[in-house]
Design an enzyme around this catalytic site. Structure first.
Site, PDB file in Angstrom:
ATOM      1  N   LYS A 114       4.485  -7.560   5.986  1.00 50.63           N
ATOM      2  CA  LYS A 114       3.350  -8.410   5.604  1.00 50.63           C
ATOM      3  C   LYS A 114       3.148  -9.545   6.595  1.00 50.63           C
ATOM      4  CE  LYS A 114       3.667  -7.234   0.717  1.00 50.63           C
ATOM      5  NZ  LYS A 114       4.037  -7.678  -0.646  1.00 50.63           N
ATOM      6  N   LYS A 216      -0.736   7.541   0.226  1.00 51.33           N
ATOM      7  CA  LYS A 216      -0.901   7.419  -1.217  1.00 51.33           C
ATOM      8  C   LYS A 216      -2.120   6.576  -1.545  1.00 51.33           C
ATOM      9  CE  LYS A 216       2.003   3.342  -2.078  1.00 51.33           C
ATOM     10  NZ  LYS A 216       3.131   2.819  -2.855  1.00 51.33           N
ATOM     11  N   LYS A 219      -5.112   0.163  -3.165  1.00 53.75           N
ATOM     12  CA  LYS A 219      -6.290  -0.706  -3.102  1.00 53.75           C
ATOM     13  C   LYS A 219      -6.629  -1.092  -1.674  1.00 53.75           C
ATOM     14  CE  LYS A 219      -4.935  -2.675  -7.561  1.00 53.75           C
ATOM     15  NZ  LYS A 219      -4.413  -3.874  -8.244  1.00 53.75           N
TER      16      LYS A 219
END
Length: 353
Positions: A114, A216, A219
């Site tokens: 991240k 997969k 969002k």
């Protein structure tokens, strides 16, 4: 519920739930609520690590709560609450951080991933820690992201949960939670926290693929079918799903994009329908348009009742407020007891008088 094992799970308030959330967790939450002492929460504090728009965050909390309820989570059987409605979590987050090392947090894979994305650093870049420390203040990595594993650990430990359903990307955080529990118990000579285990529902993990041909459903990938998508939107998404040019020879290997559609079909359709289309692929007679129409139809059978119930619940603010208040009271009762035990162990005891 005293004799039942405690199961806890939370989801970040970052948008509507999708088909992956449903098959990966939500439908299992419904099954678990009769056999376990279940706590399901909306992680709005965790969502703050990405500095979301305040109005959007508030809406997302409401939406996910309504989706939980619409999918069948019963507030009379399970505790449903909003993370920030339990202030004991924030206090224990501060206290537990006193026993967490900066180095072990910076070494977590999710933090590095991240941080790289936030700073625009390539995946193969070396010395990520140095680059984070030396980053421009306009592209800073906030401390909340670094201490995300501590907050997750507190979510679990403050409820003394025995089992926590997590995916592969969260397994390292769960292992840190066990480490923090052992460390605290050992340092203060108490037997306060159980070491939580991953709850795998007794079967293999479900990986729900997206519509873009790889990976997969997620969002951030923009490849989702949301539980609240209306019929027109859902059909359009499925019809646009990536495929290939079709098999050229009988019994050809199935390409990843088409295998993803078969996987979705296996989740939502009967085995005879799945076999029908697999056979058609094997003998080169498959028509992807027909496959997609069938898939859309079967997904709608799953999502339409949820969407209709969601719309009813979302319009009933009084009911949502009642559920949230009830859930907060239940969650705080146990959290308050645990926090008192933590404060006493650490010597932070209020004076009487």
């Amino acid at each position: 519920m005293e004799n039942k094992e405690i199961v806890l799970s939370g989801i970040r308030a970052t948008g509507n739930l999708h088909l992956g959330n449903y098959y990966g967790a939500l439908n299992k939450f419904v099954k678990m609520q009769d056999d376990y002492d279940c706590l399901y929460f909306i992680a709005d504090l965790h969502a703050l690590t990405t500095n979301p728009d305040p109005k959007a965050l508030h809406e997302n909390v409401h939406n996910i709560l309504a989706e939980y309820l619409a999918a069948g989570v019963d507030p009379d059987k399970a505790t449903i609450f909003v993370q920030s409605d339990v202030p004991e979590i924030s206090e224990m987050y501060l206290l537990l951080n006193m026993h967490v090392g900066i180095g072990e947090l910076m070494r977590t894979a999710s933090f590095k991933d991240k941080a790289r994305k936030q700073l625009g650093i390539s995946d193969d870049s070396q010395d990520i820690e140095k680059q984070i420390i030396g980053a421009d203040t306009n592209k800073r990595v906030n401390a909340g992201l670094l201490t995300y594993p501590t907050l997750m650990a507190v979510d679990i430990l403050i409820q003394k949960a025995h089992k926590v359903p997590v995916g592969k990307d969260q397994e390292q955080h769960l292992e840190l939670t066990r480490r923090f529990a052992r460390r605290f118990n050992s340092f203060y000579g108490v037997d306060l926290f159980p070491e939580p285990e991953n709850f795998n529902f007794g079967d293999h993990a479900v990986k729900v693929p997206g519509l873009d041909g790889s990976g997969k459903m997620g969002k951030s990938e923009g490849n989702c079918i949301y539980l609240v998508d209306d019929e027109k939107v859902l059909r359009k998404k499925v019809m646009r799903a990536k495929t290939d040019e079709g098999p050229k020879e009988p019994n050809s290997p199935v390409s990843e994009p088409v295998e993803n559609l078969f996987t979705l079909l296996e989740l939502t359709s009967g085995p005879e329908i799945v076999q029908q289309y697999r056979d058609a692929y094997a003998d080169c007679s498959i028509r992807y348009g027909d496959l997609k129409k069938q898939l859309a139809e079967d997904i709608l059978k799953v999502t339409t009742p949820i969407r209709e119930r969601y719309n009813e619940i979302r319009a009933d603010e009084a009911y949502i407020a009642k559920v949230v208040k009830q859930g907060a009271e239940r969650a705080r009762e146990r959290a308050s007891k645990t926090l008192s035990e933590v404060r006493e162990a650490m010597g932070i005891i209020r004076f009487k008088g």
